[in-house]
Design a protein around this motif. Structure first.
Motif, PDB file in Angstrom:
ATOM      1  N   PHE A  12     -33.962 -23.988   5.919  1.00 44.82           N
ATOM      2  CA  PHE A  12     -35.269 -23.394   6.217  1.00 44.82           C
ATOM      3  C   PHE A  12     -35.140 -22.478   7.434  1.00 44.82           C
ATOM      4  N   THR A  13     -34.588 -21.318   7.206  1.00 43.60           N
ATOM      5  CA  THR A  13     -34.392 -20.318   8.247  1.00 43.60           C
ATOM      6  C   THR A  13     -34.468 -18.947   7.599  1.00 43.60           C
ATOM      7  N   GLN A  14     -34.202 -17.904   8.373  1.00 46.01           N
ATOM      8  CA  GLN A  14     -34.268 -16.549   7.812  1.00 46.01           C
ATOM      9  C   GLN A  14     -32.883 -15.990   7.498  1.00 46.01           C
ATOM     10  N   VAL A  15     -31.944 -16.177   8.402  1.00 45.61           N
ATOM     11  CA  VAL A  15     -30.547 -15.795   8.139  1.00 45.61           C
ATOM     12  C   VAL A  15     -29.715 -17.069   8.202  1.00 45.61           C
ATOM     13  N   LEU A  16     -29.097 -17.420   7.078  1.00 45.89           N
ATOM     14  CA  LEU A  16     -28.322 -18.654   6.979  1.00 45.89           C
ATOM     15  C   LEU A  16     -26.850 -18.321   6.795  1.00 45.89           C
ATOM     16  N   LEU A  17     -26.020 -18.829   7.679  1.00 49.20           N
ATOM     17  CA  LEU A  17     -24.578 -18.692   7.541  1.00 49.20           C
ATOM     18  C   LEU A  17     -24.035 -19.966   6.912  1.00 49.20           C
ATOM     19  N   ALA A  18     -23.534 -19.854   5.692  1.00 47.44           N
ATOM     20  CA  ALA A  18     -22.876 -20.974   5.005  1.00 47.44           C
ATOM     21  C   ALA A  18     -21.374 -20.799   5.223  1.00 47.44           C
ATOM     22  N   ASP A  19     -20.876 -21.373   6.303  1.00 46.82           N
ATOM     23  CA  ASP A  19     -19.499 -21.118   6.731  1.00 46.82           C
ATOM     24  C   ASP A  19     -18.512 -21.967   5.937  1.00 46.82           C
ATOM     25  N   GLU A  20     -17.487 -21.307   5.385  1.00 43.93           N
ATOM     26  CA  GLU A  20     -16.472 -21.957   4.565  1.00 43.93           C
ATOM     27  C   GLU A  20     -17.121 -22.788   3.455  1.00 43.93           C
ATOM     28  N   ILE A  21     -17.933 -22.119   2.677  1.00 41.88           N
ATOM     29  CA  ILE A  21     -18.749 -22.776   1.663  1.00 41.88           C
ATOM     30  C   ILE A  21     -17.911 -23.510   0.631  1.00 41.88           C
ATOM     31  N   ASN A  22     -16.691 -23.053   0.387  1.00 37.05           N
ATOM     32  CA  ASN A  22     -15.867 -23.689  -0.640  1.00 37.05           C
ATOM     33  C   ASN A  22     -15.187 -24.975  -0.162  1.00 37.05           C
ATOM     34  N   ARG A  23     -15.452 -25.402   1.069  1.00 36.60           N
ATOM     35  CA  ARG A  23     -14.908 -26.678   1.531  1.00 36.60           C
ATOM     36  C   ARG A  23     -15.801 -27.861   1.133  1.00 36.60           C
ATOM     37  N   ALA A  24     -17.046 -27.587   0.774  1.00 31.69           N
ATOM     38  CA  ALA A  24     -17.956 -28.661   0.382  1.00 31.69           C
ATOM     39  C   ALA A  24     -17.809 -28.956  -1.110  1.00 31.69           C
ATOM     40  N   SER A  25     -18.244 -30.131  -1.515  1.00 30.33           N
ATOM     41  CA  SER A  25     -18.155 -30.540  -2.918  1.00 30.33           C
ATOM     42  C   SER A  25     -19.118 -29.717  -3.770  1.00 30.33           C
ATOM     43  N   PRO A  26     -18.873 -29.607  -5.072  1.00 31.40           N
ATOM     44  CA  PRO A  26     -19.796 -28.874  -5.948  1.00 31.40           C
ATOM     45  C   PRO A  26     -21.232 -29.384  -5.855  1.00 31.40           C
ATOM     46  N   ARG A  27     -21.401 -30.679  -5.645  1.00 31.26           N
ATOM     47  CA  ARG A  27     -22.743 -31.244  -5.521  1.00 31.26           C
ATOM     48  C   ARG A  27     -23.476 -30.643  -4.325  1.00 31.26           C
ATOM     49  N   THR A  28     -22.778 -30.502  -3.209  1.00 31.90           N
ATOM     50  CA  THR A  28     -23.393 -29.928  -2.014  1.00 31.90           C
ATOM     51  C   THR A  28     -23.576 -28.429  -2.158  1.00 31.90           C
ATOM     52  N   GLN A  29     -22.598 -27.755  -2.758  1.00 32.52           N
ATOM     53  CA  GLN A  29     -22.739 -26.317  -3.002  1.00 32.52           C
ATOM     54  C   GLN A  29     -23.996 -26.034  -3.825  1.00 32.52           C
ATOM     55  N   SER A  30     -24.257 -26.884  -4.806  1.00 37.87           N
ATOM     56  CA  SER A  30     -25.404 -26.651  -5.701  1.00 37.87           C
ATOM     57  C   SER A  30     -26.740 -26.805  -4.994  1.00 37.87           C
ATOM     58  N   ALA A  31     -26.736 -27.396  -3.796  1.00 32.83           N
ATOM     59  CA  ALA A  31     -27.984 -27.542  -3.045  1.00 32.83           C
ATOM     60  C   ALA A  31     -28.560 -26.189  -2.658  1.00 32.83           C
ATOM     61  N   LEU A  32     -27.714 -25.150  -2.670  1.00 37.27           N
ATOM     62  CA  LEU A  32     -28.174 -23.812  -2.305  1.00 37.27           C
ATOM     63  C   LEU A  32     -28.692 -23.013  -3.499  1.00 37.27           C
ATOM     64  N   LEU A  33     -28.436 -23.472  -4.720  1.00 29.65           N
ATOM     65  CA  LEU A  33     -28.763 -22.663  -5.893  1.00 29.65           C
ATOM     66  C   LEU A  33     -30.248 -22.338  -5.983  1.00 29.65           C
ATOM     67  N   GLU A  34     -31.088 -23.349  -5.886  1.00 30.46           N
ATOM     68  CA  GLU A  34     -32.534 -23.128  -5.982  1.00 30.46           C
ATOM     69  C   GLU A  34     -33.019 -22.253  -4.832  1.00 30.46           C
ATOM     70  N   ALA A  35     -32.500 -22.497  -3.637  1.00 30.15           N
ATOM     71  CA  ALA A  35     -32.925 -21.728  -2.468  1.00 30.15           C
ATOM     72  C   ALA A  35     -32.569 -20.256  -2.627  1.00 30.15           C
ATOM     73  N   MET A  36     -31.369 -19.958  -3.103  1.00 31.01           N
ATOM     74  CA  MET A  36     -30.917 -18.581  -3.201  1.00 31.01           C
ATOM     75  C   MET A  36     -31.644 -17.807  -4.293  1.00 31.01           C
ATOM     76  N   GLU A  37     -31.938 -18.458  -5.395  1.00 30.09           N
ATOM     77  CA  GLU A  37     -32.546 -17.748  -6.519  1.00 30.09           C
ATOM     78  C   GLU A  37     -34.068 -17.742  -6.458  1.00 30.09           C
ATOM     79  N   GLU A  38     -34.660 -18.899  -6.182  1.00 30.95           N
ATOM     80  CA  GLU A  38     -36.115 -19.023  -6.255  1.00 30.95           C
ATOM     81  C   GLU A  38     -36.803 -19.042  -4.900  1.00 30.95           C
ATOM     82  N   ARG A  39     -36.003 -19.012  -3.834  1.00 30.87           N
ATOM     83  CA  ARG A  39     -36.532 -18.979  -2.463  1.00 30.87           C
ATOM     84  C   ARG A  39     -37.465 -20.173  -2.201  1.00 30.87           C
ATOM     85  N   GLN A  40     -37.033 -21.330  -2.689  1.00 29.59           N
ATOM     86  CA  GLN A  40     -37.791 -22.551  -2.472  1.00 29.59           C
ATOM     87  C   GLN A  40     -36.825 -23.736  -2.510  1.00 29.59           C
ATOM     88  N   VAL A  41     -37.285 -24.873  -2.000  1.00 29.83           N
ATOM     89  CA  VAL A  41     -36.492 -26.091  -1.995  1.00 29.83           C
ATOM     90  C   VAL A  41     -37.375 -27.235  -2.470  1.00 29.83           C
TER      91      VAL A  41
END
Length: 302
Positions: A93-122
């Motif tokens: 919940f911010t305006q500029v989000l840095l997801a640093d080294e995003i590929n170090r997290a598990s697919p489950r955690t990576q997917s937490a960003l999908l809804e936020a990035m596409e639909e701008r909601q959580v």
């Protein structure tokens, strides 16, 4: 405003104007950016500089294998004194989000960003929470490390409007970097040169940039050509065509024009498409070679 912003970012990331310009164009096109490069080339610095330059709220998430989805989105927290659960919003919940080294997290955690990035909601505990009107994700990953990383799935890659690579500086530029750090970092001296409201207005103006129907057809033909290429395992989606047009409009806007020309489409073609096309041959540069052949084969409208 665009010139002020470009000049400010250029003063922090020296000698990389093309990458800086592409980042600003993605911001104005209301997209997200994936920077894939080796450590120490300025990925994190660029994200912080952007937030400072536009006067936006900034949050950084360091992605690690033990990071959980709730560490990104937030969740319900039990309050012992009241016996109730309280929704605590996460750093997303911010305006500029840095997801640093995003590929170090598990697919489950990576997917937490999908809804936020596409639909701008959580969605938290059955409730939908809107993100700020300006929400920009800048993710980074290291392309040369393969231990303890989880490659981004195709669906996640498709959420990024462009993929950039900053690259190493030249000898002269690296000397300038050394001299610039003698009295603190350039980032510490950076001041806001615009604000979030100006960026939102600029986004509206980008959407109004005229693109001729013939150029729209050209963009679609480029995308569809990836689906008929025998060397492609997974071709570009319709979202790729939408992003290609949006980035072309942003390219024209940054250049000071109110109309798109073929050069705009070709300028943004590779950053928009290269991470969406997966070749059967997984060799280095295979995607680029396929796209270069497509650019040569598809005729530019007159």
């Amino acid at each position: 405003m665009v010139k002020r912003l470009l000049d400010a970012l250029d003063s922090v990331l020296l000698g990389k104007h093309e990458s800086v310009e592409m980042l600003v164009m993605a911001l104005l096109a209301d997209g997200h950016v994936l920077i894939e490069d080796v450590p120490g080339t300025g990925k994190t610095t660029l994200a912080k500089a952007l937030a400072v330059a536009i006067g936006a709220d900034f949050a950084r998430i360091q992605f690690t294998p033990d990071l959980l989805p709730a560490d990104v989105t937030g969740g319900a927290v039990y309050r012992a004194n009241t016996g109730d659960f309280e929704i605590r919003k996460g750093p997303v919940f911010t305006q500029v989000l840095l997801a640093d080294e995003i590929n170090r997290a598990s697919p489950r955690t990576q997917s937490a960003l999908l809804e936020a990035m596409e639909e701008r909601q959580v969605s938290l505990e059955g409730e939908t929470h809107r993100l700020p009107e300006l929400f920009f994700v800048l993710a980074t990953e290291n392309p040369v490390e393969f231990h303890g990383v989880f490659p981004l799935p195709e669906a996640q890659m498709d959420r990024f409007m462009v993929r950039l690579s900053i690259g190493y500086p030249t000898l002269e530029t690296e000397m300038q970097i050394l001299h610039g750090h003698r009295e603190g970092t350039p980032l510490s001296r950076l001041e806001p040169v615009t604000n979030v409201q100006e960026i939102l207005v600029a986004r509206e103006n980008v959407r109004k940039v005229h693109i001729d129907e013939a150029l729209e057809r050209y963009a679609v033909q480029l995308v569809q050509a990836t689906r008929s290429d025998a060397g492609v395992r997974l071709a570009a989606s319709p979202r790729a065509g939408l992003n290609l047009v949006k980035m072309a409009q942003a390219s024209a806007y940054v250049a000071g024009r109110d109309f798109v020309n073929p050069d705009d489409i070709q300028k943004v073609f590779y950053p928009v498409m290269e991470h969406r096309v997966f070749p059967k041959d997984a060799g280095e540069g295979a995607s680029r070679r396929i796209l270069e052949a497509i650019v040569r084969e598809v005729k530019i409208p007159k």
